[in-house]
Design a protein around this motif. Structure first.
Motif, PDB file in Angstrom:
ATOM      1  N   GLY A 342       0.710  -1.173  -0.011  1.00  0.00           N
ATOM      2  CA  GLY A 342       0.003  -0.064   0.056  1.00  0.00           C
ATOM      3  C   GLY A 342       1.118   1.097   0.087  1.00  0.00           C
ATOM      4  N   LYS A 343       2.200   0.945  -0.203  1.00  0.00           N
ATOM      5  CA  LYS A 343       3.196   2.353  -0.324  1.00  0.00           C
ATOM      6  C   LYS A 343       3.994   2.267  -1.404  1.00  0.00           C
ATOM      7  N   PRO A 344       3.695   3.425  -2.431  1.00  0.00           N
ATOM      8  CA  PRO A 344       4.431   3.320  -3.362  1.00  0.00           C
ATOM      9  C   PRO A 344       6.054   3.532  -3.393  1.00  0.00           C
ATOM     10  N   MET A 345       6.451   4.235  -2.093  1.00  0.00           N
ATOM     11  CA  MET A 345       7.862   4.477  -1.906  1.00  0.00           C
ATOM     12  C   MET A 345       8.352   3.031  -1.527  1.00  0.00           C
ATOM     13  N   SER A 346       7.732   2.451  -0.917  1.00  0.00           N
ATOM     14  CA  SER A 346       8.309   0.848  -0.662  1.00  0.00           C
ATOM     15  C   SER A 346       8.508  -0.006  -1.916  1.00  0.00           C
ATOM     16  N   GLY A 347       7.731   0.352  -2.845  1.00  0.00           N
ATOM     17  CA  GLY A 347       7.975  -0.310  -4.063  1.00  0.00           C
ATOM     18  C   GLY A 347       9.117   0.165  -5.038  1.00  0.00           C
ATOM     19  N   THR A 348       9.112   1.351  -5.025  1.00  0.00           N
ATOM     20  CA  THR A 348      10.139   2.152  -5.523  1.00  0.00           C
ATOM     21  C   THR A 348      11.653   1.803  -4.869  1.00  0.00           C
ATOM     22  N   ILE A 349      11.636   1.748  -3.616  1.00  0.00           N
ATOM     23  CA  ILE A 349      12.876   1.190  -2.883  1.00  0.00           C
ATOM     24  C   ILE A 349      13.202  -0.123  -3.362  1.00  0.00           C
ATOM     25  N   ALA A 350      12.253  -0.932  -3.328  1.00  0.00           N
ATOM     26  CA  ALA A 350      12.490  -2.504  -3.665  1.00  0.00           C
ATOM     27  C   ALA A 350      13.295  -2.679  -5.089  1.00  0.00           C
ATOM     28  N   ALA A 351      12.501  -1.960  -6.043  1.00  0.00           N
ATOM     29  CA  ALA A 351      12.811  -2.103  -7.204  1.00  0.00           C
ATOM     30  C   ALA A 351      14.070  -1.306  -7.835  1.00  0.00           C
ATOM     31  N   ALA A 352      14.355  -0.152  -6.877  1.00  0.00           N
ATOM     32  CA  ALA A 352      15.660   0.427  -7.333  1.00  0.00           C
ATOM     33  C   ALA A 352      16.792  -0.305  -6.821  1.00  0.00           C
ATOM     34  N   TRP A 353      16.703  -1.004  -5.688  1.00  0.00           N
ATOM     35  CA  TRP A 353      17.896  -1.979  -5.171  1.00  0.00           C
ATOM     36  C   TRP A 353      18.016  -3.102  -5.815  1.00  0.00           C
ATOM     37  N   VAL A 354      16.834  -3.842  -6.438  1.00  0.00           N
ATOM     38  CA  VAL A 354      17.124  -4.875  -7.361  1.00  0.00           C
ATOM     39  C   VAL A 354      17.743  -4.423  -8.627  1.00  0.00           C
ATOM     40  N   GLY A 355      17.555  -3.338  -9.024  1.00  0.00           N
ATOM     41  CA  GLY A 355      17.960  -2.589 -10.137  1.00  0.00           C
ATOM     42  C   GLY A 355      19.286  -2.560 -10.057  1.00  0.00           C
TER      43      GLY A 355
END
Length: 549
Positions: A342-355
């Protein structure tokens, strides 16, 4: 969130009503001031002239006999401290339109009052004009007095038509499909030459009879490949426009293309769809080229070209589906985590570190796969030059992915802090003045009211223009009693009137639509609230970005 008022104190719930009382502005009309205004049928005093051959002297070495020194305003609230002014050799007319602004005005900060140097006393045959008792009491303004920087004004007192937004630029404009400009960056020509060289070498092994003509075929392949990349990006653009998201431009560059969508999607479902349509269309193109291969003879130029385009689109689709930002697969991963947490910032952090992990994997893994022949090439045929090329390609890809992941994190932080930018909190207190008010008198009123901006109004109190802070800086102090504020003001256009309720991305969108140095901030009722400086917004934006999450 900082909700401070003009003095730095917390604003009360009834602060707006309190600020509408005359307060300091009303007191300014009861106090005689050093800049008497001549009556309509009287001429304005002319500044003292310096005889030829004698050095110029300031107009005031001390207070005038007709000016009590106790009436000098405090040096802490003058909205336009100018430091040292250079005396002008120009003889002003009776109603000057304003002095010429220096080509390179030095930055100044509010501080020293203009009353530190009193104007010359009027001649004996002139009667001093009384202070305008209507301009200050007609309308009072309230706001938060934040920042100390000065804006760089560029407008004039003449009315101009609204400025058309500038094109985003970014290379050679190729067209506007769906109303979105498509640019080819200069780096594309470099990668086109690289593709022509590499693919030409492969054609030499498959079709040696082509000779030097193989490079023309290779160039055609490079153009066709980037045409399929453009179709990939157009899929993102169409989906964004379908979701009512503005698209700034599409740019074809060194490694593929970029669709610059100016706003984030509102739901994780739309984010997933927006990211997935690009790779999906690349897969569809690969399927179309596969079907086309069945209609041509292999080992011919058309057969080789179609096979190369099929494989290229498969690679584009597979690469973009990798689950790390800034790739499409990273945005899909972000949407999934956003949906779960439910938090877009959490999704960004996860996808950025996977990147970032993917960037490291590409840097190390791509040369190893090439050396072992896992990518289809014979390991024995890989020479030293091929190894260097593969390593360079891997380093460039890794750098692009790593940098894109970091930029995605920064953009997420930016959007998270945008709501802190509120027009009401950033607006400067201002005082209204009429068009024929001398600059020195206007500054005295602003100083008494604790204001840092001037709004030029008509006889009915309706705002006409804003006095540009940079223009005030360019006027020497000894000239200010003979300069009307109207000569230093920029006429208000529709885009320069903004609501005090604007905040965040909506505020930035309005400011981008009408670039200016100052804006008039009004209440929903139309009442003047104050003046917003673009420099204050930029300063608050930088401060918000520096604040940790």
């Amino acid at each position: 969130m900082d909700e401070s008022g003009g003095s730095g104190q917390p604003r009360s719930g009834n602060d707006r009503a309190t600020d509408r009382h005359p307060g300091p502005s009303a007191r300014a009309t009861d106090t005689p001031h050093p800049d008497p205004e001549p009556h309509e049928n009287q001429t304005r005093p002319t500044p003292p002239q310096t005889p030829p051959g004698e050095p110029a002297t300031p107009a005031s070495d001390g207070p005038s006999a007709s000016e009590p020194s106790s009436e000098q305003p405090s040096p802490e609230t003058d909205p336009a401290n100018t430091g040292q002014g250079t005396p002008s050799d120009e003889k002003p007319a009776q109603a000057p339109a304003g002095p010429a602004t220096p080509a390179e005005p030095h930055p100044h900060h509010p501080g020293t009052p203009e009353a530190d140097q009193a104007p010359a006393a009027p001649r004996a045959d002139e009667a001093p004009r009384p202070a305008d008792e209507h301009a200050t009491a007609r309308r009072t303004l309230a706001h938060s007095d934040t920042g100390t920087g000065t804006g760089m004004g560029s407008g004039t007192g003449k009315r101009r038509p609204p400025r058309r937004p500038k094109e985003p630029g970014g290379g050679l404009l190729m067209g506007r499909p769906f109303g979105v400009p498509v640019y080819v960056a200069p780096s594309w020509f470099l990668v086109a030459a690289l593709i022509t060289w590499v693919f030409g070498g492969q054609l030499d092994r498959v079709l040696p009879e082509l000779g030097a003509a193989r490079y023309l075929v290779s160039l055609f392949f490079a153009v066709a490949f980037y045409a399929s990349v453009l179709i990939h990006e157009l899929a993102h653009t169409v989906a964004a426009l379908r979701f009512k998201l503005p698209v700034r431009r599409i740019q074809l560059q060194f490694f593929g293309g970029v669709s610059e969508i100016e706003k984030e999607t509102e739901t994780p479902g739309r984010e997933f769809v927006l990211a997935f349509v690009g790779p999906l269309l690349s897969l569809i193109l690969a399927g179309i080229f596969y079907l086309a291969m069945q209609t041509v003879e292999r080992g011919t130029v058309p057969g080789v070209l179609i096979a190369g385009l099929m494989i290229s689109n498969l690679i584009v689709a597979a690469f973009n589906l990798l689950p790390g930002l800034p790739l499409d697969g990273g945005r899909m991963l972000r949407a999934v985590v956003w949906k779960i947490t439910g938090k877009p910032m959490s999704g960004t952090i996860a996808a950025a570190w996977v990147g970032r992990a993917l960037a490291v994997a590409v840097l190390i893994g791509l040369p190893l796969l090439t050396q072992t022949g896992a990518l289809g090439s014979n390991a024995e045929d890989v020479g030293g030059m091929d190894t260097v090329t593969d390593a360079l390609l891997a380093a460039i890809l890794a750098a692009i992915i790593w940098t894109g992941a970091g930029n995605s994190l920064r953009m997420a932080r930016l959007r998270e802090h945008l709501p802190e930018l509120r027009a009401r909190n950033l607006t400067r207190r201002a005082v209204p003045v009429e068009t024929d008010t001398p600059l020195s008198e206007a500054l005295r009123r602003a100083n008494d009211a604790g204001a840092r901006a001037l709004v030029v109004v008509d006889a009915d109190g309706e705002p006409l223009s804003l006095v540009r802070e940079a223009a005030i800086v360019g006027v020497p102090e000894h000239r200010r009693p003979w300069v009307d504020v109207s000569g230093l003001a920029q006429d208000l256009t529709d885009g320069m009137r903004i609501s005090a309720e604007l905040a965040g991305e909506d505020l930035l969108d309005v400011l981008r639509a009408t670039p200016a140095t100052e804006y008039l901030v009004v209440e929903e009722s139309g009442e003047i609230y104050g003046v917003l400086s673009a420099a204050d917004v930029e300063r608050a934006f930088v401060k918000a970005m520096a604040r940790p999450n």
